[in-house]
Scaffold this active site. Structure first.
Site, PDB file in Angstrom:
ATOM      1  N   TYR A  45      -3.240   1.406  16.200  1.00 49.68           N
ATOM      2  CA  TYR A  45      -1.955   1.381  16.916  1.00 49.68           C
ATOM      3  C   TYR A  45      -2.120   1.108  18.408  1.00 49.68           C
ATOM      4  O   TYR A  45      -1.354   0.359  19.005  1.00 49.68           O
ATOM      5  CB  TYR A  45      -1.198   2.702  16.701  1.00 49.68           C
ATOM      6  N   HIS A  96      -2.786  10.946   1.283  1.00 48.54           N
ATOM      7  CA  HIS A  96      -2.189  10.673   2.599  1.00 48.54           C
ATOM      8  C   HIS A  96      -1.569  11.983   3.097  1.00 48.54           C
ATOM      9  O   HIS A  96      -0.366  12.086   3.281  1.00 48.54           O
ATOM     10  CB  HIS A  96      -1.172   9.540   2.485  1.00 48.54           C
ATOM     11  N   GLU A 123      -3.126  -0.332   8.305  1.00 48.42           N
ATOM     12  CA  GLU A 123      -1.905   0.043   9.042  1.00 48.42           C
ATOM     13  C   GLU A 123      -1.962  -0.578  10.422  1.00 48.42           C
ATOM     14  O   GLU A 123      -2.985  -0.526  11.098  1.00 48.42           O
ATOM     15  CB  GLU A 123      -1.771   1.565   9.249  1.00 48.42           C
ATOM     16  N   ARG A 151       0.864  -1.189   0.000  1.00 50.64           N
ATOM     17  CA  ARG A 151       0.000   0.000   0.000  1.00 50.64           C
ATOM     18  C   ARG A 151       0.897   1.233   0.000  1.00 50.64           C
ATOM     19  O   ARG A 151       1.733   1.380   0.900  1.00 50.64           O
ATOM     20  CB  ARG A 151      -0.893  -0.025   1.256  1.00 50.64           C
ATOM     21  N   ASN A 183      -6.936   1.421  10.460  1.00 52.65           N
ATOM     22  CA  ASN A 183      -5.562   1.632  10.931  1.00 52.65           C
ATOM     23  C   ASN A 183      -5.602   1.630  12.455  1.00 52.65           C
ATOM     24  O   ASN A 183      -6.394   2.356  13.051  1.00 52.65           O
ATOM     25  CB  ASN A 183      -5.013   2.984  10.460  1.00 52.65           C
ATOM     26  N   GLU A 222      -6.974   8.243   6.902  1.00 51.48           N
ATOM     27  CA  GLU A 222      -7.183   8.849   8.214  1.00 51.48           C
ATOM     28  C   GLU A 222      -7.633  10.305   8.137  1.00 51.48           C
ATOM     29  O   GLU A 222      -6.923  11.217   8.564  1.00 51.48           O
ATOM     30  CB  GLU A 222      -5.903   8.761   9.052  1.00 51.48           C
TER      31      GLU A 222
END
Ligand code: PNW
Length: 478
Positions: free
Chosen positions: A304, A127, A379, A83, A302, A172
Site C-alpha cells: 500500500y 485472513h 493486494e 481472491r 501486498n 499478512e
C-alpha cells in the site's frame, strides 16, 4: 510521460491475471448462518471502543447471500481472477473436528459460479478470523493453534482442491501477530510483546504445516503460496548510519521474521539478538524450521505505502507506528529506539502516502530474495472518500491514478526481469475495513450501506478496460 514509462512495453503478458481481492469477515455477513460461530473478529468488533462507530461484520455487504450478483459483476467488468478467503468458523465452528458441510457448500457454490464465468479463484485459508474457541485456548501464541490450522487446511483442500488451483495459506501474518497481540488494534486486541513473537512463530509453523497438509490432499498442479505485507523500507536520512541501522531492525521485524524461515529456513540472527530481552525463543523447537521451510509455488505481496524510519532516543516522544492505528502499544517488539515518519505529498484517505516506486522496489527485492519464484501482487489499492454524483455515478479519478501508477511499476518490474504473474486490486467492493469500520472505502465497486446496492466506480470501469486489453488505458480517458 517520463522516460521510465516510455521505455517499458505497454502491454502485460497474455497470461497475466487481472484480479480483485476480498476477505470473508469483511464482506460475507451472515455471521450466525449455517452453523457458523464467532471468530475473534466477531468478539472484537462487538467490544465497545474497538472499531470506528462500533461497526461490525454482522451484515457487512451481505456477500453470503449476494455472491451470484457479485460474480456476475466481476465478469461484466472483465476480471479474470478473484481472491477471497474462507471463514474457518464456517468450516470448523469450534476450530476442531469434522467439517460442517453447509459451510463448505457455500464456497463450492462460489467457486463453481466463478469457474462458470471464466474467473480463476484464489483461496486464502486464513485472513485473520480465528475461531473464538481457539483464542480462548490461547490463540496464536499457543503451538497447538498451528496444528489446528493444518487440520482445517486439509479439510478445505479436500473440498475444493479439485477446482481451485491457487492457494494462499495465510494473509499478512505480520498483522495477525503484531496488530493482534502487540499493539492490539486488531483482534484479539492483546498487548503483550512476548506473546506477539510466539504468535509470529506459530503462524510460520501454521503456514508450513498447512502447506504440507494441502499438498497431501491436492493435485500436484495446484499452487501453494503465502501473502506477506512486506514493508518497502526507507531511511529518513539515507546518509545516516543510525537510520540505516533502524531500517535493518524493522526489516527483520516486518519482513525477515516471515521470509527468513519460509524462504530460507532460518530466522535472521540479528532478529534473535534484538528481541532477546523480550523472549529466549524457547518456543522455537528442533525441526520447526524444516517444517516451515516448505517448497513454495509462488509468493504473494501486498503493498500500500512505503515505511520511512529513523533512529530515535528510546525515551523520546516520537511516533512508533505511523499508519498502524492508534494504540499506546507499539507493534514492533524491542524497537523503541525507532521512529516512523510519513513522506510528504499526496495521501489516501487512510493517511498513507502514495508512492508507486515502493511496489517496484518490493518486487525487485523478492526477485533477488527468491530467484525463480513466481510473484503475485495479492493486494494493492487505496481508500478515498467516494460519493455518488447527482446522476448516481461514482467518479474516483484519484483511485484510477493510484492504480495506473502502481500497475505501471508492476509492468516496469516485469520488463526488468521480475516474474509477476498477476495483480489483485484491493478491494473488489467497499467493505468492513477492520478497526476503521465502514468509514474507509477501498472498493472499485461502491456499496450503498443502506440498500447494499453495488455501483461500479469509474476506477472499476478503467480497471476492467485494462483487464480486457492487457494494457493500461490513459488515466484521463474515463
Ligand atoms: C490489509 N498495517 O490490511 C488487509 O489484508 C486487508 O484486509 C485490508 O482491508 C487492507 O490491507 C487495507 O487496510 C492491512 O497497519 C492493515 O500495516 C493494516 C496494515 C497493513 C495491511
Amino acid at each position: 510521460s517520463d522516460s521510465a514509462t516510455s521505455a517499458t512495453p505497454a502491454t502485460f503478458p497474455d497470461s497475466f491475471l487481472w484480479g480483485a481481492a476480498t476477505s470473508a469477515y469483511q464482506i460475507e455477513g451472515a455471521v450466525r448462518e449455517d452453523g457458523r460461530t464467532p471468530s475473534i473478529w466477531d468478539t472484537f468488533s462487538h467490544t465497545p471502543g474497538k472499531t470506528a462507530g462500533g461497526d461490525t461484520g454482522d451484515i457487512a455487504v451481505d456477500h453470503y447471500h449476494r455472491y451470484r450478483e457479485d460474480v456476475a459483476l466481476m465478469a461484466e467488468l472483465g476480471l479474470t481472477a478473484y481472491r477471497f478467503s474462507v471463514s474457518w468458523s464456517r468450516v470448523q465452528p469450534t476450530g476442531r473436528g469434522p467439517a460442517v458441510q453447509r459451510g463448505l457448500d457455500f464456497y463450492r457454490r462460489l467457486v463453481d459460479e466463478l469457474l462458470e464465468h471464466g474467473i480463476k479463484p484464489a483461496v486464502t485459508l486464513y485472513h485473520w478470523d480465528l475461531p473464538q474457541e481457539l483464542e480462548d485456548a490461547g490463540g496464536w501464541p499457543e503451538r497447538d493453534t498451528a496444528h489446528r490450522f493444518a487440520d482445517y487446511a486439509q479439510l478445505v483442500g479436500e473440498a475444493l482442491g479439485d477446482r481451485v488451483e491457487q492457494w494462499i495459506t495465510l494473509n499478512e501474518p505480520w498483522c495477525s501477530a503484531f496488530l493482534g497481540y502487540a499493539s492490539g488494534v486488531h483482534a484479539p486486541g492483546r498487548t503483550d510483546q512476548q506473546a506477539s513473537l510466539r504468535a509470529a512463530h506459530h503462524l510460520n509453523l501454521a503456514h508450513g504445516l498447512g502447506a504440507a497438509a494441502l499438498r497431501s490432499v491436492m493435485p500436484a498442479r495446484n499452487a501453494v503460496a503465502i501473502s506477506l505485507n512486506s514493508s518497502a523500507l526507507r531511511p529518513l536520512s539515507p546518509d545516516s548510519a543510525a537510520d540505516l541501522a533502524a531500517v535493518r531492525r524493522i526489516d527483520d521485524l516486518a519482513n525477515g521474521i516471515f521470509h527468513g524461515p519460509i524462504l530460507h529456513g532460518a530466522y535472521p540472527e540479528t532478529l534473535l539478538e534484538a528481541t532477546s530481552a523480550i523472549t529466549d525463543w524457547s518456543f522455537l523447537q528442533d525441526g520447526d524450521l524444516d517444517l516451515i521451510h516448505q517448497p513454495l509455488d509462488a509468493l504473494g505481496l501486498n503493498y500500500y505505502t512505503p515505511t520511512v524510519v529513523s533512529a530515535a532516543d528510546p525515551g523520546a516522544d516520537v511516533p512508533r507506528a505511523d499508519g498502524h492505528g492508534t494504540s499506546d502499544h507499539s507493534p514492533w517488539p524491542g524497537a523503541d529506539d525507532v521512529a516512523f515518519h510519513q513522506l510528504p505529498g499526496e495521501r489516501t484517505e487512510m493517511g498513507w502516502p502514495v508512492d508507486p516506486t515502493g511496489l517496484y522496489e518490493l518486487i525487485m527485492r523478492y526477485t533477488r530474495e527468491a530467484p525463480g519464484l513466481p510473484l503475485y501482487i495479492t493486494e494493492n489499492g487505496a481508500a478515498y472518500d467516494d460519493k455518488p454524483d447527482a446522476d448516481g455515478r461514482v467518479h474516483d479519478p484519484e483511485r484510477i491514478a493510484y492504480l495506473h501508477g502502481h500497475l505501471t511499476e508492476v509492468r516496469r518490474a516485469i520488463a526488468d526481469g521480475a516474474d509477476v504473474r498477476g495483480y489483485y486490486l484491493w478491494s473488489l467492493m467497499d467493505n468492513f475495513e477492520w478497526s476503521y469500520g465502514y468509514e474507509k472505502r477501498f472498493g472499485a465497486v461502491y456499496v450503498d450501506y443502506a440498500s447494499l446496492e453495488r455501483t461500479p466506480k469509474s476506477s472499476a470501469l478503467w480497471y476492467g478496460r485494462a483487464a480486457r486489453s492487457g494494457a493500461l488505458p490513459e488515466p484521463e480517458r474515463i
